[in-house]
Design an enzyme around this catalytic site. Structure first.
Site, PDB file in Angstrom:
ATOM      1  N   ASP A   1      37.294  34.246  44.501  1.00 40.03           N
ATOM      2  CA  ASP A   1      38.151  35.006  44.077  1.00 40.03           C
ATOM      3  C   ASP A   1      37.998  35.312  42.635  1.00 40.03           C
ATOM      4  O   ASP A   1      37.494  34.465  41.696  1.00 40.03           O
ATOM      5  CB  ASP A   1      39.681  34.267  44.174  1.00 40.03           C
TER       6      ASP A   1
ATOM      7  N   ASP B   1      30.015  40.722  44.814  1.00 42.10           N
ATOM      8  CA  ASP B   1      30.096  42.064  44.704  1.00 42.10           C
ATOM      9  C   ASP B   1      30.696  42.412  43.219  1.00 42.10           C
ATOM     10  O   ASP B   1      30.801  43.786  42.871  1.00 42.10           O
ATOM     11  CB  ASP B   1      30.357  43.002  45.837  1.00 42.10           C
TER      12      ASP B   1
ATOM     13  N   LYS C   1      42.594  38.131  35.265  1.00 45.25           N
ATOM     14  CA  LYS C   1      43.378  37.927  33.938  1.00 45.25           C
ATOM     15  C   LYS C   1      42.974  36.620  33.162  1.00 45.25           C
ATOM     16  O   LYS C   1      42.399  35.528  33.902  1.00 45.25           O
ATOM     17  CB  LYS C   1      45.000  37.677  34.485  1.00 45.25           C
TER      18      LYS C   1
ATOM     19  N   THR D   1      28.071  36.553  54.716  1.00 41.51           N
ATOM     20  CA  THR D   1      29.250  36.292  54.488  1.00 41.51           C
ATOM     21  C   THR D   1      30.113  37.398  55.100  1.00 41.51           C
ATOM     22  O   THR D   1      29.731  38.609  55.070  1.00 41.51           O
ATOM     23  CB  THR D   1      29.930  35.858  53.295  1.00 41.51           C
ATOM     24  N   GLU D   2      31.316  37.155  55.530  1.00 42.15           N
ATOM     25  CA  GLU D   2      32.269  38.248  56.059  1.00 42.15           C
ATOM     26  C   GLU D   2      32.257  39.196  54.784  1.00 42.15           C
ATOM     27  O   GLU D   2      32.505  40.472  55.093  1.00 42.15           O
ATOM     28  CB  GLU D   2      33.681  37.869  56.279  1.00 42.15           C
ATOM     29  N   TYR D   3      32.732  38.877  53.509  1.00 45.20           N
ATOM     30  CA  TYR D   3      33.029  39.666  52.287  1.00 45.20           C
ATOM     31  C   TYR D   3      31.799  40.418  52.170  1.00 45.20           C
ATOM     32  O   TYR D   3      31.976  41.667  51.743  1.00 45.20           O
ATOM     33  CB  TYR D   3      33.434  38.805  51.276  1.00 45.20           C
ATOM     34  N   GLU D   4      30.620  39.873  52.183  1.00 42.84           N
ATOM     35  CA  GLU D   4      29.085  40.494  52.014  1.00 42.84           C
ATOM     36  C   GLU D   4      29.040  41.519  52.928  1.00 42.84           C
ATOM     37  O   GLU D   4      28.738  42.792  52.508  1.00 42.84           O
ATOM     38  CB  GLU D   4      27.987  39.588  52.051  1.00 42.84           C
TER      39      GLU D   4
HETATM   40  N1  SAM Z   1      33.325  32.953  51.080  1.00 48.23           N
HETATM   41  C1  SAM Z   1      34.093  33.849  52.138  1.00 48.23           C
HETATM   42  C2  SAM Z   1      33.349  35.230  52.093  1.00 48.23           C
HETATM   43  O1  SAM Z   1      32.520  35.350  51.388  1.00 48.23           O
HETATM   44  O2  SAM Z   1      33.514  35.973  53.166  1.00 48.23           O
HETATM   45  C3  SAM Z   1      35.590  34.099  51.714  1.00 48.23           C
HETATM   46  C4  SAM Z   1      35.832  34.756  50.370  1.00 48.23           C
HETATM   47  S1  SAM Z   1      37.562  35.018  50.008  1.00 48.23           S
HETATM   48  C5  SAM Z   1      37.286  36.170  48.680  1.00 48.23           C
HETATM   49  C6  SAM Z   1      37.687  33.434  48.940  1.00 48.23           C
HETATM   50  C7  SAM Z   1      38.094  32.154  49.621  1.00 48.23           C
HETATM   51  O3  SAM Z   1      37.961  31.177  48.927  1.00 48.23           O
HETATM   52  C8  SAM Z   1      39.691  32.317  49.968  1.00 48.23           C
HETATM   53  O4  SAM Z   1      39.752  31.881  51.303  1.00 48.23           O
HETATM   54  C9  SAM Z   1      40.312  31.270  49.104  1.00 48.23           C
HETATM   55  O5  SAM Z   1      41.513  30.459  50.101  1.00 48.23           O
HETATM   56  C10 SAM Z   1      39.311  30.374  48.854  1.00 48.23           C
HETATM   57  N2  SAM Z   1      39.264  29.577  47.671  1.00 48.23           N
HETATM   58  C11 SAM Z   1      39.736  30.126  46.190  1.00 48.23           C
HETATM   59  N3  SAM Z   1      39.988  29.154  45.389  1.00 48.23           N
HETATM   60  C12 SAM Z   1      39.738  27.949  46.133  1.00 48.23           C
HETATM   61  C13 SAM Z   1      39.536  26.808  45.629  1.00 48.23           C
HETATM   62  N4  SAM Z   1      39.843  26.286  44.415  1.00 48.23           N
HETATM   63  N5  SAM Z   1      39.394  25.740  46.642  1.00 48.23           N
HETATM   64  C14 SAM Z   1      39.187  25.859  47.715  1.00 48.23           C
HETATM   65  N6  SAM Z   1      39.127  27.442  48.273  1.00 48.23           N
HETATM   66  C15 SAM Z   1      39.197  28.226  47.469  1.00 48.23           C
END
Ligand code: SAM
Length: 222
Positions: A125, A161, A129, A200-203
């Site tokens: 993520d 990305d 901000k 990955t899914e997002y990729e």
């Molecule tokens: N890695 C996957 C992909 O590339 O498809 C998912 C990407 S998604 C944008 C980011 C994931 O990181 C979310 O499911 C979120 O809940 C998890 N996440 C964010 N901060 C985290 C933290 N501090 N500890 C564990 N998981 C976290």
């Protein structure tokens, strides 16, 4: 990730056979007590729906993998998907892969010093901000946590990305005493860094839209 909360997901994750509950109990002893072997230990933080770690565990049976995700609904879906695929393929779920529901802020409570060989951060993520900068998984506070649990020669592999997050992460890593072993601003056009790449899914989603994927591999400066 917009996903509707599954009622009772937390309890279902806790009761799931692939879940590691009370991970603090295994601090310093993951290999012996969880996996019963001496294999390298790789973590993925923010594992999402689990495609990357599942495929990694299949391709590399010689490595132990732990998928860490703080959202119980997302994690439950990842585990169910993993089980379904294992059933279809006639393979035993488990093996060299476990999941745990954890906010990675607590990483040091669960893994001992130098216990981990590699950490994957995939499409973390961005937290754009400034007030949320410490929540970025590549912020100085998180890099300090990783440094404690990683072996001295252990590596972090980071893909995104999001160019803003990528630039921030490269700069932060350099400022915090990490060495960049490899870097690309367009992974899918980089033959060398694409070797063995697991999407990955997002990729898959963002590269289909034409977004360029950045990737860096870093290690604490030796
Ligand atoms: N890695 C996957 C992909 O590339 O498809 C998912 C990407 S998604 C944008 C980011 C994931 O990181 C979310 O499911 C979120 O809940 C998890 N996440 C964010 N901060 C985290 C933290 N501090 N500890 C564990 N998981 C976290």
């Amino acid at each position: 990730m917009r996903i509707r909360h599954i009622k009772g997901a937390e309890e279902m994750v806790a009761a799931h056979p692939l879940t590691i509950n009370e991970p603090e109990k295994y601090k310093g002893n993951w290999r012996r007590e969880v996996f019963g072997n001496d294999a390298p230990l790789y973590l993925e933080i923010g594992t999402g729906m689990g495609t990357f770690i599942r495929e990694s565990a299949i391709r590399h049976p010689e490595v132990d993998y732990v998928g860490i995700e703080m959202n119980s609904t997302v994690l439950l879906k990842a585990m169910r998907r993993y089980e379904k695929m294992a059933e279809e393929e006639g393979t035993e779920p488990g093996g060299n892969l476990r999941f745990m529901r954890l906010d990675a802020r607590l990483l040091e409570d669960c893994f001992g010093e130098s216990e981990v060989d590699r950490i994957y951060l995939n499409f973390s993520d961005p937290w754009p901000k400034d007030k949320n900068a410490n929540k970025r998984l590549t912020s100085p506070v998180f890099l300090a946590r990783y440094k404690k649990v990683l072996k001295p020669e252990g590596t972090i592999e980071f893909k995104t990305d999001n160019r803003g997050l990528f630039d921030y992460s490269v700069e932060t890593a350099q400022q915090e005493g990490w060495e960049i072993l490899a870097i690309t601003y367009d992974l899918h056009a980089d033959e060398t860094m694409m070797e063995g790449n697991i999407e990955t899914e997002y990729e898959a989603k963002f590269s289909a839209k034409g977004n360029k994927i950045g990737k860096m591999i870093i290690r604490v400066r030796q």
